[in-house]
Design an enzyme around this catalytic site. Structure first.
Site, mmCIF file in Angstrom:
data_model
loop_
_atom_site.group_PDB
_atom_site.id
_atom_site.type_symbol
_atom_site.label_atom_id
_atom_site.label_comp_id
_atom_site.label_asym_id
_atom_site.label_seq_id
_atom_site.Cartn_x
_atom_site.Cartn_y
_atom_site.Cartn_z
ATOM 1 N N CYS A 42 0.773 -1.371 -0.004
ATOM 2 C CA CYS A 42 0.068 0.054 0.021
ATOM 3 C C CYS A 42 0.834 1.284 0.097
ATOM 4 O O CYS A 42 0.312 2.288 -0.246
ATOM 5 C CB CYS A 42 -0.870 -0.016 1.016
ATOM 6 S SG CYS A 42 -2.027 -1.594 1.254
ATOM 7 N N HIS A 51 -3.643 6.790 1.438
ATOM 8 C CA HIS A 51 -4.067 5.477 0.946
ATOM 9 C C HIS A 51 -5.434 5.117 1.220
ATOM 10 O O HIS A 51 -5.832 5.413 2.267
ATOM 11 C CB HIS A 51 -2.890 4.529 1.053
ATOM 12 C CG HIS A 51 -3.808 3.039 1.104
ATOM 13 N ND1 HIS A 51 -3.998 2.672 0.023
ATOM 14 C CD2 HIS A 51 -3.440 2.185 2.062
ATOM 15 C CE1 HIS A 51 -4.424 1.310 0.006
ATOM 16 N NE2 HIS A 51 -4.039 1.086 1.346
ATOM 17 N N ASN A 99 -10.035 -1.182 -1.752
ATOM 18 C CA ASN A 99 -8.725 -0.698 -1.748
ATOM 19 C C ASN A 99 -7.751 -1.372 -2.804
ATOM 20 O O ASN A 99 -7.713 -2.543 -3.069
ATOM 21 C CB ASN A 99 -8.435 -1.621 -0.391
ATOM 22 C CG ASN A 99 -6.784 -1.336 0.132
ATOM 23 O OD1 ASN A 99 -5.820 -1.090 -0.749
ATOM 24 N ND2 ASN A 99 -6.518 -1.596 1.369
HETATM 25 N N1 ACO Z 1 -18.765 -9.857 6.609
HETATM 26 C C1 ACO Z 1 -19.467 -10.023 7.570
HETATM 27 N N2 ACO Z 1 -18.957 -10.340 8.768
HETATM 28 C C2 ACO Z 1 -17.544 -10.356 8.758
HETATM 29 C C3 ACO Z 1 -16.675 -9.870 7.753
HETATM 30 C C4 ACO Z 1 -17.670 -9.693 6.405
HETATM 31 N N3 ACO Z 1 -16.955 -9.566 5.247
HETATM 32 N N4 ACO Z 1 -15.621 -10.242 7.928
HETATM 33 C C5 ACO Z 1 -15.329 -10.534 9.186
HETATM 34 N N5 ACO Z 1 -16.703 -10.776 9.727
HETATM 35 C C6 ACO Z 1 -17.228 -11.047 11.125
HETATM 36 C C7 ACO Z 1 -15.929 -11.854 12.093
HETATM 37 O O1 ACO Z 1 -15.883 -13.079 11.602
HETATM 38 C C8 ACO Z 1 -16.374 -11.602 13.310
HETATM 39 O O2 ACO Z 1 -17.487 -12.494 13.594
HETATM 40 P P1 ACO Z 1 -17.428 -13.108 15.228
HETATM 41 O O3 ACO Z 1 -17.871 -12.023 15.971
HETATM 42 O O4 ACO Z 1 -18.880 -13.871 15.041
HETATM 43 O O5 ACO Z 1 -16.114 -13.635 15.510
HETATM 44 C C9 ACO Z 1 -17.016 -9.902 13.088
HETATM 45 O O6 ACO Z 1 -17.393 -9.817 11.880
HETATM 46 C C10 ACO Z 1 -16.195 -9.044 13.825
HETATM 47 O O7 ACO Z 1 -14.915 -9.127 13.104
HETATM 48 P P2 ACO Z 1 -13.476 -8.182 13.484
HETATM 49 O O8 ACO Z 1 -12.591 -8.782 12.739
HETATM 50 O O9 ACO Z 1 -13.575 -8.013 14.858
HETATM 51 O O10 ACO Z 1 -14.208 -7.020 12.959
HETATM 52 P P3 ACO Z 1 -13.583 -5.542 13.128
HETATM 53 O O11 ACO Z 1 -14.573 -4.788 13.474
HETATM 54 O O12 ACO Z 1 -12.200 -5.649 13.417
HETATM 55 O O13 ACO Z 1 -13.535 -5.159 11.288
HETATM 56 C C11 ACO Z 1 -11.901 -5.003 9.617
HETATM 57 C C12 ACO Z 1 -12.617 -5.962 10.558
HETATM 58 C C13 ACO Z 1 -12.875 -4.156 8.499
HETATM 59 C C14 ACO Z 1 -10.871 -5.671 8.753
HETATM 60 C C15 ACO Z 1 -11.082 -4.214 10.729
HETATM 61 O O14 ACO Z 1 -10.104 -4.756 11.518
HETATM 62 C C16 ACO Z 1 -10.274 -3.077 9.925
HETATM 63 O O15 ACO Z 1 -10.901 -1.854 9.500
HETATM 64 N N6 ACO Z 1 -8.664 -3.144 10.013
HETATM 65 C C17 ACO Z 1 -7.970 -2.494 9.316
HETATM 66 C C18 ACO Z 1 -7.391 -3.303 8.234
HETATM 67 C C19 ACO Z 1 -7.601 -2.538 6.922
HETATM 68 O O16 ACO Z 1 -8.442 -1.736 6.658
HETATM 69 N N7 ACO Z 1 -6.960 -3.358 5.798
HETATM 70 C C20 ACO Z 1 -6.821 -2.734 4.519
HETATM 71 C C21 ACO Z 1 -6.002 -3.722 3.816
HETATM 72 S S1 ACO Z 1 -4.360 -3.255 4.521
HETATM 73 C C22 ACO Z 1 -4.087 -1.768 3.997
HETATM 74 O O17 ACO Z 1 -4.276 -1.186 3.127
HETATM 75 C C23 ACO Z 1 -3.138 -0.959 5.092
#
Ligand code: ACO
Length: 336
Positions: free
Chosen positions: A115, A261, A291
């Protein structure tokens, strides 16, 4: 004094649009979950049957950028290609793009900063230009994520985030007394977090590089510790912005637009709130593209120019954090 300016931009995304509702047909997810957690409404993916590589997407964006710059391929001194999704394992897509442009000896350099690819690429272009090693550089950033995502429920936390696309800039060195072009840049990395976002296989450290068992386990797909990435991004991005401002002797009020980004809308909203800058000073287009990793900043710049949000004389900060971890920022005054 020699200054590094962006002469032109170009973007290209494949025509196939994949909405959140489309994803919900293949995995257990919902439009509501994806919008709430990431801000994404749709993304563009290459055709399902494949056959389109990062260098192909980059070629389309390059044609637009070259045309706007008034350059022919022969004017390019150096190609820098940033991607985490090269067409093939090796050689890198810089050589493939060079050939598609009808060139046969122009140097081509590939960088793997995920990224942060555009930030590292622009800082590298600036260093080449200032040192006199090159004067007209094509910085191509492109990704094909869609063929490497697990679109079953197992991979839903990662698969919903990524889109395919390309953003290209023509970068040029000019002699000027004006304070334009790249004013400051800062690059960082911390390999301690390599496992927080990675694709493990196929891997040269494994023998065989990939096995049927590994394929069954899905180890060819990206894995992400989303919470760690989130935490590191909201900590590092404000810090690196202050760092480039300090290097350039400018303050937050001098910045017309932050072009981060497009990792995740929530990360960029946290960034905006943490720096206490007005909402309209942080650019977002993740809603439409998802992304696109290395390509996201040059695509965003191209759109911001097209929408007249910025133009000649605007002071902008490009910033990113990505796998590696790598992060950085470039402070630039457009035009020149
Ligand atoms: N749809 C529905 N439910 C989902 C999905 C989905 N696509 N993905 C995960 N879940 C579920 C999980 O299984 C979990 O279920 P559970 O509670 O029954 O175990 C629940 O949703 C919550 O999961 P978390 O991982 O705790 O969700 P969180 O609120 O942390 O959101 C996310 C996940 C969006 C990835 C978050 O961690 C985030 O924004 N991280 C930043 C990472 C990022 O943006 N990466 C981008 C790429 S890297 C880069 O460009 C830098």
């Amino acid at each position: 004094m020699k200054r590094t300016v962006i002469k032109s931009t170009g973007r290209y995304v494949p025509p196939r649009v994949v909405t959140n509702d489309d994803l919900a047909k293949w995995m257990d997810t919902s439009d509501e979950w994806i919008r709430q957690r990431t801000g994404i409404e749709q993304r563009h993916w290459i055709p399902e049957e494949g056959g389109v590589g990062s260098s192909d997407l980059a070629l389309e964006a390059t044609k637009i950028a070259l045309d706007r710059a008034g350059w022919t391929p022969a004017d390019i001194d150096l190609i820098i290609f940033a991607t985490l999704s090269p067409d093939i394992f090796f050689p890198g897509p810089g050589c493939l793009l060079q050939h598609k442009l009808g060139l046969n000896s122009t140097p081509a350099l590939d960088i793997r900063q995920q990224c942060t690819g555009f930030i590292y690429g622009l800082a590298t272009a600036d260093a080449y230009i200032r040192s006199g090693l090159a004067n007209r550089i094509l910085l191509a950033c492109a990704e094909v994520h869609s063929t490497g995502l697990d679109i079953s429920t197992r991979g839903r936390d990662v698969a919903v985030i990524f889109g395919d696309g390309a953003g290209v800039v023509c970068v040029e060195g000019i002699e000027t007394d004006q304070d334009v072009g790249v004013l400051a840049s800062s690059l960082h990395a911390n390999g301690e977090f390599a496992k927080s976002l990675m694709v493990e296989a196929a891997a040269s450290r494994l023998n065989p590089r990939i096995s049927e068992e590994m394929l069954r386990e899905g180890r060819q797909y990206p894995v992400m510790d989303g919470k760690t990435i989130f935490k590191e991004a909201v900590r590092s991005l404000p810090d690196v912005s202050r760092e480039v401002l300090q290097k350039a002797g400018l303050s937050l009020e001098d910045i017309d637009l932050f072009i981060p980004h497009q990792a995740n809308m929530r990360i960029n909203q946290f960034f905006q709130q943490s720096l206490k800058v007005p909402e309209d000073k942080v650019f977002h287009n993740i809603q439409r593209y998802g992304n696109t990793t290395a390509a996201s900043i040059p695509i965003a710049l191209d759109e911001a120019l097209e929408m007249n949000i910025v133009g000649d004389g605007s002071t902008v900060i490009f910033l990113a954090l990505g796998a590696g971890l790598t992060w950085g920022a470039v402070l630039m005054r457009l035009g020149g």
